[in-house]
Design an enzyme around this catalytic site. Structure first.
Site, PDB file in Angstrom:
ATOM      1  N   SER A  68       0.838  -1.199   0.000  1.00 53.56           N
ATOM      2  CA  SER A  68       0.000   0.000   0.000  1.00 53.56           C
ATOM      3  C   SER A  68       0.870   1.243   0.000  1.00 53.56           C
ATOM      4  O   SER A  68       1.700   1.425   0.903  1.00 53.56           O
ATOM      5  CB  SER A  68      -0.904   0.006   1.239  1.00 53.56           C
ATOM      6  OG  SER A  68      -1.427   1.312   1.399  1.00 53.56           O
ATOM      7  N   SER A 127     -12.769   7.268   7.395  1.00 56.52           N
ATOM      8  CA  SER A 127     -13.640   8.434   7.336  1.00 56.52           C
ATOM      9  C   SER A 127     -15.105   8.059   7.194  1.00 56.52           C
ATOM     10  O   SER A 127     -15.973   8.911   7.284  1.00 56.52           O
ATOM     11  CB  SER A 127     -13.244   9.281   6.129  1.00 56.52           C
ATOM     12  OG  SER A 127     -13.361   8.489   4.970  1.00 56.52           O
ATOM     13  N   GLY A 128     -15.386   6.793   6.944  1.00 55.88           N
ATOM     14  CA  GLY A 128     -16.781   6.428   6.692  1.00 55.88           C
ATOM     15  C   GLY A 128     -17.184   6.710   5.251  1.00 55.88           C
ATOM     16  O   GLY A 128     -18.366   6.783   4.932  1.00 55.88           O
ATOM     17  N   SER A 130     -16.325   4.677   2.904  1.00 53.61           N
ATOM     18  CA  SER A 130     -16.293   3.336   2.306  1.00 53.61           C
ATOM     19  C   SER A 130     -14.980   2.951   1.668  1.00 53.61           C
ATOM     20  O   SER A 130     -14.952   2.385   0.573  1.00 53.61           O
ATOM     21  CB  SER A 130     -17.392   3.177   1.257  1.00 53.61           C
ATOM     22  OG  SER A 130     -18.602   3.091   1.898  1.00 53.61           O
ATOM     23  N   GLU A 164     -17.097  -8.995   3.096  1.00 56.42           N
ATOM     24  CA  GLU A 164     -17.099  -8.178   4.321  1.00 56.42           C
ATOM     25  C   GLU A 164     -17.853  -8.906   5.441  1.00 56.42           C
ATOM     26  O   GLU A 164     -17.413  -8.933   6.587  1.00 56.42           O
ATOM     27  CB  GLU A 164     -17.748  -6.824   4.009  1.00 56.42           C
ATOM     28  CG  GLU A 164     -17.796  -5.883   5.180  1.00 56.42           C
ATOM     29  CD  GLU A 164     -16.911  -4.652   5.005  1.00 56.42           C
ATOM     30  OE1 GLU A 164     -16.453  -4.384   3.875  1.00 56.42           O
ATOM     31  OE2 GLU A 164     -16.680  -3.973   6.003  1.00 56.42           O
ATOM     32  N   ASP A 176     -22.837   0.179   0.394  1.00 61.15           N
ATOM     33  CA  ASP A 176     -21.511   0.714   0.074  1.00 61.15           C
ATOM     34  C   ASP A 176     -20.929   0.054  -1.175  1.00 61.15           C
ATOM     35  O   ASP A 176     -20.473   0.730  -2.097  1.00 61.15           O
ATOM     36  CB  ASP A 176     -20.545   0.502   1.247  1.00 61.15           C
ATOM     37  CG  ASP A 176     -21.026   1.205   2.497  1.00 61.15           C
ATOM     38  OD1 ASP A 176     -21.958   2.016   2.392  1.00 61.15           O
ATOM     39  OD2 ASP A 176     -20.473   0.937   3.572  1.00 61.15           O
ATOM     40  N   TYR A 226     -22.397  -1.274  15.330  1.00 63.84           N
ATOM     41  CA  TYR A 226     -23.146  -1.454  14.083  1.00 63.84           C
ATOM     42  C   TYR A 226     -23.911  -2.773  14.130  1.00 63.84           C
ATOM     43  O   TYR A 226     -25.120  -2.825  13.871  1.00 63.84           O
ATOM     44  CB  TYR A 226     -22.170  -1.443  12.896  1.00 63.84           C
ATOM     45  CG  TYR A 226     -22.841  -1.597  11.554  1.00 63.84           C
ATOM     46  CD1 TYR A 226     -23.237  -0.483  10.834  1.00 63.84           C
ATOM     47  CD2 TYR A 226     -23.087  -2.851  11.003  1.00 63.84           C
ATOM     48  CE1 TYR A 226     -23.865  -0.617   9.601  1.00 63.84           C
ATOM     49  CE2 TYR A 226     -23.708  -3.003   9.784  1.00 63.84           C
ATOM     50  CZ  TYR A 226     -24.089  -1.872   9.082  1.00 63.84           C
ATOM     51  OH  TYR A 226     -24.711  -2.019   7.875  1.00 63.84           O
TER      52      TYR A 226
HETATM   53  C1  GLA Z   1     -22.192   1.259   6.663  1.00 60.21           C
HETATM   54  C2  GLA Z   1     -22.595  -0.068   6.017  1.00 60.21           C
HETATM   55  C3  GLA Z   1     -23.770   0.115   5.054  1.00 60.21           C
HETATM   56  C4  GLA Z   1     -24.904   0.898   5.698  1.00 60.21           C
HETATM   57  C5  GLA Z   1     -24.391   2.152   6.397  1.00 60.21           C
HETATM   58  C6  GLA Z   1     -25.463   2.845   7.191  1.00 60.21           C
HETATM   59  O1  GLA Z   1     -21.650   2.126   5.718  1.00 60.21           O
HETATM   60  O2  GLA Z   1     -21.496  -0.647   5.351  1.00 60.21           O
HETATM   61  O3  GLA Z   1     -24.189  -1.139   4.588  1.00 60.21           O
HETATM   62  O4  GLA Z   1     -25.630   0.080   6.578  1.00 60.21           O
HETATM   63  O5  GLA Z   1     -23.321   1.861   7.289  1.00 60.21           O
HETATM   64  O6  GLA Z   1     -26.452   3.357   6.360  1.00 60.21           O
END
Ligand code: GLA
Length: 390
Positions: A68, A127-128, A130, A164, A176, A226
């Protein structure tokens, strides 16, 4: 990064020669429809022009080498498709791409020779936005190219989710990986996660920008929280199923839900399910408003969505709440909300061009004063889903 530079970086690590495959796989931002995808509801994400770059070349033996460009100190991480295929906790980030090799094999696509791969990501870390889905889907595309598989992007997205869930142990929905694989420039995707039917909706933000604010909060327990939300919704669903013939919370209107709320035997589960139901309905409404060109009303629903994730779903926290609440005070901010799983990560806002500078400055100052460290801001563009770079 262009293809020439990517190949040069690959060759610096692995040497020149042979056929090198290059792939780009985007990150994503969800505009509205949060925590609805594992509840059979709708989501409305788009792919970004930031993402993960891959360069890869087949080997003659069974070794797989990951490098990486973001973690040069880790050097080359070696795996083996015969002796080191299952999840390996000692091998860090390589478990995301390696999970796809395992997933392809699980689906009957055996890979008998290894490969060398160089990976470089432009998505801010944790960061969220994805980065993991971006890596998974990108790896799938690379495997297609290296071994002559013709898995279409929609199926690569499903494989990414499979990997995943089963390989990395995060019980995520399909949003995502779908957004990453199926993105389209200047469009968001209105996806029904119950049927996987989708439609592209042009996001014509004339005179406006999408601004992402990254909280920089460490996302410690995010995965376990989650999974906990997900199982709270599953329990609420099974309680409702005692009287309602439904497969998912996303099938309910607000009225149907309220009429049967007494079936849910805990106040917390009631609020979790209420978010799932109302957020789904809000998403359907928001897309109609956007199609009708009413961006102001769309923005208001983004704000409502944030409040629902804060009060009912409890996945925001002081960092995301501060960003949203300070955003709402800014003239020229059309709407703002947390995006992605929550528990840190990012917020997304739609901001008028002339207000962007003040937005970033003011929200940034207020955030730092309250939270004690800085947020990062990105003005982003909507881009295409995962593709081979040529
Ligand atoms: C994460 C998960 C998604 C979704 C979001 C919330 O990004 O990977 O599948 O559930 O949270 O909307």
């Amino acid at each position: 990064m262009d293809r020439t530079k990517l190949i040069r970086e690959f060759e610096k690590i692995y040497g020149a020669g042979g056929e090198i495959v290059t792939v780009f796989s985007p990150g994503r931002v969800n505009l509205i429809g949060e925590h609805t995808d594992y509840n059979g509801g709708h989501v409305f994400p788009c792919a970004l022009t930031i993402g993960t770059y891959y360069a890869a070349r087949k080997r003659e033996d069974t070794k797989v080498h990951f490098y990486s460009g973001n973690f040069p100190r880790q050097g080359v991480v070696e795996r083996d498709i015969v002796s080191d295929l299952p999840f390996n906790p000692k091998k860090g980030f390589s478990n995301y791409p390696m999970g796809m090799v395992w997933t392809y094999a699980e689906h009957g696509m055996k890979i008998d020779r290894g490969f060398d791969v160089y990976i470089f990501g432009t998505i801010p870390n944790a960061s969220g936005l994805s980065s993991s889905a971006s890596i998974e889907v990108g790896m799938g595309k690379v495997l297609n190219e290296l071994y002559g598989f013709a898995v279409p992007n929609l199926d690569i997205a499903l494989y990414g989710q499979f990997s995943e869930n089963r390989y990395n142990g995060v019980n995520c929905g399909i949003m995502d990986q779908f957004a990453v694989a199926m993105g389209k420039k200047d469009c968001a995707m209105f996806l029904d996660t119950a049927t996987l039917q989708y439609e592209y909706a042009p996001v014509r933000l004339e005179g406006m920008k999408i601004v992402i604010s990254c909280t920089n909060k460490k996302r410690g327990l995010a995965d376990s929280k989650y999974n906990e939300r997900r199982s709270e919704c599953e329990t609420a669903l099974s309680e409702l199923q005692k009287e309602l013939p439904i497969q998912a919370l996303g099938e309910l209107t607000e009225e149907e839900f309220e009429a049967h709320k007494d079936l849910i035997k805990s106040e917390v589960r009631y609020r979790r399910a209420r978010h799932a139901v109302y957020e789904n309905r809000r998403t359907i409404k928001a897309v109609e408003l956007l199609k009708a060109g009413d961006i102001e009303a769309f923005g208001k629903l983004m704000n409502e969505s944030h409040l629902s994730t804060k009060d009912d779903y409890e996945v925001t926290g002081i960092e995301l709440d501060t960003i949203a609440e300070e955003s709402w005070k800014i003239d020229g901010c059309i709407g703002a909300r947390m995006t992605g799983a929550g528990f840190g990560g990012c917020a997304v806002a739609i901001v008028k061009d002339e207000a962007v500078e003040n937005y970033i400055h003011t929200v940034g100052e207020k955030y730092k004063a309250k939270i004690g460290y800085a947020a990062d801001f990105y003005v982003v563009e909507i881009g295409d889903g995962t593709y081979v770079m040529s």
